[in-house]
Design a protein around this motif. Sequence first.
Motif, mmCIF file in Angstrom:
data_model
loop_
_atom_site.group_PDB
_atom_site.id
_atom_site.type_symbol
_atom_site.label_atom_id
_atom_site.label_comp_id
_atom_site.label_asym_id
_atom_site.label_seq_id
_atom_site.Cartn_x
_atom_site.Cartn_y
_atom_site.Cartn_z
ATOM 1 N N MET A 1 0.840 -1.198 0.000
ATOM 2 C CA MET A 1 0.000 0.000 0.000
ATOM 3 C C MET A 1 0.878 1.253 0.000
ATOM 4 N N GLU A 2 0.478 2.219 -0.756
ATOM 5 C CA GLU A 2 1.275 3.439 -0.871
ATOM 6 C C GLU A 2 1.154 4.275 0.408
ATOM 7 N N ALA A 3 2.279 4.826 0.833
ATOM 8 C CA ALA A 3 2.274 5.654 2.045
ATOM 9 C C ALA A 3 1.482 6.933 1.795
ATOM 10 N N LYS A 4 0.781 7.388 2.827
ATOM 11 C CA LYS A 4 0.098 8.677 2.760
ATOM 12 C C LYS A 4 1.160 9.767 2.814
ATOM 13 N N LYS A 5 0.868 10.891 2.166
ATOM 14 C CA LYS A 5 1.872 11.944 2.027
ATOM 15 C C LYS A 5 1.487 13.200 2.810
ATOM 16 N N VAL A 6 2.472 13.731 3.525
ATOM 17 C CA VAL A 6 2.279 14.936 4.325
ATOM 18 C C VAL A 6 3.297 15.984 3.881
ATOM 19 N N PHE A 7 2.816 17.200 3.624
ATOM 20 C CA PHE A 7 3.695 18.307 3.222
ATOM 21 C C PHE A 7 3.694 19.320 4.364
ATOM 22 N N ILE A 8 4.878 19.695 4.833
ATOM 23 C CA ILE A 8 4.979 20.633 5.949
ATOM 24 C C ILE A 8 5.690 21.897 5.486
ATOM 25 N N PHE A 9 5.003 23.023 5.653
ATOM 26 C CA PHE A 9 5.599 24.324 5.351
ATOM 27 C C PHE A 9 5.923 25.017 6.665
ATOM 28 N N ASP A 10 7.201 25.289 6.890
ATOM 29 C CA ASP A 10 7.606 25.973 8.115
ATOM 30 C C ASP A 10 8.985 26.566 7.883
ATOM 31 N N ASP A 11 9.219 27.776 8.386
ATOM 32 C CA ASP A 11 10.540 28.383 8.174
ATOM 33 C C ASP A 11 11.549 27.957 9.229
ATOM 34 N N ASN A 12 11.131 27.087 10.151
ATOM 35 C CA ASN A 12 12.029 26.633 11.210
ATOM 36 C C ASN A 12 12.515 25.221 10.884
ATOM 37 N N SER A 13 13.793 25.101 10.522
ATOM 38 C CA SER A 13 14.304 23.804 10.075
ATOM 39 C C SER A 13 14.283 22.756 11.188
ATOM 40 N N ASP A 14 14.399 23.193 12.454
ATOM 41 C CA ASP A 14 14.332 22.233 13.565
ATOM 42 C C ASP A 14 12.963 21.571 13.620
ATOM 43 N N ILE A 15 11.920 22.371 13.443
ATOM 44 C CA ILE A 15 10.561 21.826 13.462
ATOM 45 C C ILE A 15 10.357 20.891 12.269
ATOM 46 N N LEU A 16 10.867 21.298 11.112
ATOM 47 C CA LEU A 16 10.735 20.435 9.932
ATOM 48 C C LEU A 16 11.426 19.092 10.163
ATOM 49 N N GLU A 17 12.617 19.149 10.744
ATOM 50 C CA GLU A 17 13.347 17.896 10.998
ATOM 51 C C GLU A 17 12.605 17.018 11.986
ATOM 52 N N LEU A 18 12.116 17.620 13.057
ATOM 53 C CA LEU A 18 11.399 16.869 14.084
ATOM 54 C C LEU A 18 10.144 16.222 13.500
ATOM 55 N N CYS A 19 9.342 17.019 12.789
ATOM 56 C CA CYS A 19 8.102 16.500 12.205
ATOM 57 C C CYS A 19 8.391 15.401 11.186
ATOM 58 N N THR A 20 9.426 15.602 10.380
ATOM 59 C CA THR A 20 9.788 14.601 9.379
ATOM 60 C C THR A 20 10.169 13.290 10.057
ATOM 61 N N PHE A 21 10.982 13.402 11.099
ATOM 62 C CA PHE A 21 11.421 12.219 11.829
ATOM 63 C C PHE A 21 10.222 11.458 12.399
ATOM 64 N N ILE A 22 9.324 12.189 13.058
ATOM 65 C CA ILE A 22 8.160 11.562 13.699
ATOM 66 C C ILE A 22 7.248 10.913 12.667
ATOM 67 N N LEU A 23 6.956 11.658 11.600
ATOM 68 C CA LEU A 23 5.970 11.169 10.635
ATOM 69 C C LEU A 23 6.534 10.070 9.737
ATOM 70 N N GLU A 24 7.815 10.160 9.374
ATOM 71 C CA GLU A 24 8.400 9.071 8.584
ATOM 72 C C GLU A 24 8.461 7.801 9.423
ATOM 73 N N ASP A 25 8.756 7.977 10.710
ATOM 74 C CA ASP A 25 8.791 6.849 11.620
ATOM 75 C C ASP A 25 7.416 6.186 11.713
ATOM 76 N N ALA A 26 6.354 6.992 11.568
ATOM 77 C CA ALA A 26 4.987 6.472 11.630
ATOM 78 C C ALA A 26 4.513 5.944 10.265
ATOM 79 N N GLY A 27 5.408 6.001 9.267
ATOM 80 C CA GLY A 27 5.083 5.393 7.986
ATOM 81 C C GLY A 27 4.555 6.331 6.912
ATOM 82 N N TYR A 28 4.646 7.640 7.156
ATOM 83 C CA TYR A 28 4.191 8.601 6.154
ATOM 84 C C TYR A 28 5.347 9.058 5.270
ATOM 85 N N GLU A 29 5.010 9.461 4.058
ATOM 86 C CA GLU A 29 6.002 10.082 3.184
ATOM 87 C C GLU A 29 5.912 11.581 3.426
ATOM 88 N N VAL A 30 7.062 12.214 3.684
ATOM 89 C CA VAL A 30 7.053 13.621 4.093
ATOM 90 C C VAL A 30 7.872 14.475 3.137
#
Length: 121
Positions: A1-30
């Motif tokens: 099954m294809e992973a669901k995709k999440v796009f995050i717009f944020d100017d804070n790279s720390d938040i982007l990294e954190l969200c990417t880590f959490i959501l990829e770990d949960a099986g989403y494509e970010v």
Amino acid sequence: MEAKKVFIFDDNSDILELCTFILEDAGYEVRTSESSNDIEQQVIDFMPDLIFMDNWLPDIGGIEATQKLKSNPLLKNIPVVYFSANNDIKSLSEQAGADSFLSKPFDINILEEVVHSYLRT
């Protein structure tokens, strides 16, 4: 099954990294972006199932970026979760036409719950 995709717009790279880590770990494509420049094209290129939109973005800002997405017939049905540390996030989110909002700083479990509530298969 294809992973669901999440796009995050944020100017804070720390938040982007954190969200990417959490959501990829949960099986989403970010995919992430630190700017709202050419927002519609950015979103069309990825066609996510869910978008997180920060309020403070270089170029046009979260409100206008969300409005552009919501007025585009191809993109208007993609849920947008507005997220910001602004005290007035509820009214900003309404003004933008977002589907819901998430206050920063956020609890990781709440982030996962919000994503899951939109992307439940």
